[in-house]
Design a protein around this motif. Sequence first.
Motif, PDB file in Angstrom:
ATOM      1  N   LYS A 124       0.654  -1.323   0.091  1.00  0.00           N
ATOM      2  CA  LYS A 124      -0.185   0.024   0.004  1.00  0.00           C
ATOM      3  C   LYS A 124       1.213   1.191   0.165  1.00  0.00           C
ATOM      4  O   LYS A 124       1.545   1.733  -0.954  1.00  0.00           O
ATOM      5  CB  LYS A 124      -0.820  -0.274   1.020  1.00  0.00           C
ATOM      6  N   SER A 125       0.944   2.666   0.611  1.00  0.00           N
ATOM      7  CA  SER A 125       1.401   3.354   0.461  1.00  0.00           C
ATOM      8  C   SER A 125       2.732   2.882   2.150  1.00  0.00           C
ATOM      9  O   SER A 125       3.282   4.053   2.293  1.00  0.00           O
ATOM     10  CB  SER A 125       0.759   4.438   2.299  1.00  0.00           C
ATOM     11  N   ILE A 126       2.902   1.745   2.421  1.00  0.00           N
ATOM     12  CA  ILE A 126       4.148   1.626   3.404  1.00  0.00           C
ATOM     13  C   ILE A 126       5.662   1.019   2.367  1.00  0.00           C
ATOM     14  O   ILE A 126       5.161   0.376   2.103  1.00  0.00           O
ATOM     15  CB  ILE A 126       3.646   0.901   4.892  1.00  0.00           C
ATOM     16  N   CYS A 142       8.225  14.319   2.681  1.00  0.00           N
ATOM     17  CA  CYS A 142       7.657  13.934   3.501  1.00  0.00           C
ATOM     18  C   CYS A 142       7.190  13.366   4.577  1.00  0.00           C
ATOM     19  O   CYS A 142       6.515  14.834   5.542  1.00  0.00           O
ATOM     20  CB  CYS A 142       9.207  12.326   3.574  1.00  0.00           C
ATOM     21  N   GLY A 144       4.186  12.487   7.514  1.00  0.00           N
ATOM     22  CA  GLY A 144       3.535  10.991   8.523  1.00  0.00           C
ATOM     23  C   GLY A 144       4.404  10.631   9.336  1.00  0.00           C
ATOM     24  O   GLY A 144       5.111  10.898   9.656  1.00  0.00           O
ATOM     25  N   TYR A 145       4.672   9.267   9.455  1.00  0.00           N
ATOM     26  CA  TYR A 145       5.377   8.407  10.130  1.00  0.00           C
ATOM     27  C   TYR A 145       6.854   7.717   9.302  1.00  0.00           C
ATOM     28  O   TYR A 145       6.487   7.543   8.568  1.00  0.00           O
ATOM     29  CB  TYR A 145       4.497   7.319  11.027  1.00  0.00           C
ATOM     30  N   SER A 201      11.138   1.749   8.196  1.00  0.00           N
ATOM     31  CA  SER A 201       9.739   2.350   7.483  1.00  0.00           C
ATOM     32  C   SER A 201       9.062   3.336   7.331  1.00  0.00           C
ATOM     33  O   SER A 201       9.282   4.522   8.306  1.00  0.00           O
ATOM     34  CB  SER A 201       8.554   1.018   7.665  1.00  0.00           C
ATOM     35  N   TRP A 202       8.408   4.212   6.485  1.00  0.00           N
ATOM     36  CA  TRP A 202       7.538   5.485   6.120  1.00  0.00           C
ATOM     37  C   TRP A 202       6.545   4.900   5.267  1.00  0.00           C
ATOM     38  O   TRP A 202       5.875   4.074   4.430  1.00  0.00           O
ATOM     39  CB  TRP A 202       8.687   6.562   5.858  1.00  0.00           C
ATOM     40  N   ASN A 203       5.662   6.122   5.720  1.00  0.00           N
ATOM     41  CA  ASN A 203       4.719   5.685   4.545  1.00  0.00           C
ATOM     42  C   ASN A 203       4.975   7.134   2.944  1.00  0.00           C
ATOM     43  O   ASN A 203       5.354   8.179   3.115  1.00  0.00           O
ATOM     44  CB  ASN A 203       3.694   6.659   4.962  1.00  0.00           C
ATOM     45  N   GLY A 204       4.779   6.383   1.757  1.00  0.00           N
ATOM     46  CA  GLY A 204       5.525   7.634   0.989  1.00  0.00           C
ATOM     47  C   GLY A 204       5.739   7.128  -0.172  1.00  0.00           C
ATOM     48  O   GLY A 204       4.780   5.840  -0.659  1.00  0.00           O
TER      49      GLY A 204
END
Length: 212
Positions: A124-126, A142, A144-145, A201-204
């Motif tokens: 997904k976005s992770i 960037c 979020g987390y 790990s990150w969202n993007g």
Amino acid sequence: MNTCYIIGAGDVFPVRLRADSSDYIICADGGYKNGTLLGRSPDLVLGDFDSLGHVPETDIKLVFPCEKDESDMLLCVQKGFEMGYKRFVILGGLGGERMDHSVANLQLLHYIALKGGTGFLLHKSIIFTCIHNTVALFSEKCKGYISVFSLSDESREVTIKNLKYETEDITLKNSVVLGLSNEFTGKASSVTVKNGSLLISWNGEVSDCSVR
């Protein structure tokens, strides 16, 4: 940078990535069903084809026995290295019916890093990546987390800059959850480890991150 894309049989979601002519696409076993995910046909189909349920009728396949030490994904990465690629993007490597395969593919990022390459595992976005004795740089875009975990027993001299929680030459251990849920701040940021391996790990997007 030329990229070896690997498509697995796990959960696959629409992506904005498109493979260039200089990139190489390998489908691992059941990933053959998603072979056109990157905008063109795969260059190679590889595996024991227990997930797919049949050996595909194509001239671009390599067939391996079911009883083997290597996973199909590992064989794909080894093939990519053999062909000179050092940057890997893995799709369909998480989720699905076999969570043990997800764990194996997270370990595969460590294998890639120890071999001097860079791997990205998408869900997904992770996005997950692993760095070993180096630095990961993140774009100011960037949001979020971002989480940082030690894959080594100890990862030493870990420095985190321009995230909400910064560090300077600390030690992270794989038995202590300390790097969960840091946050981007709208500045270009970095995660450095001088002795050890970190799972990040990150969202993007994959393009958010570059590894030196």
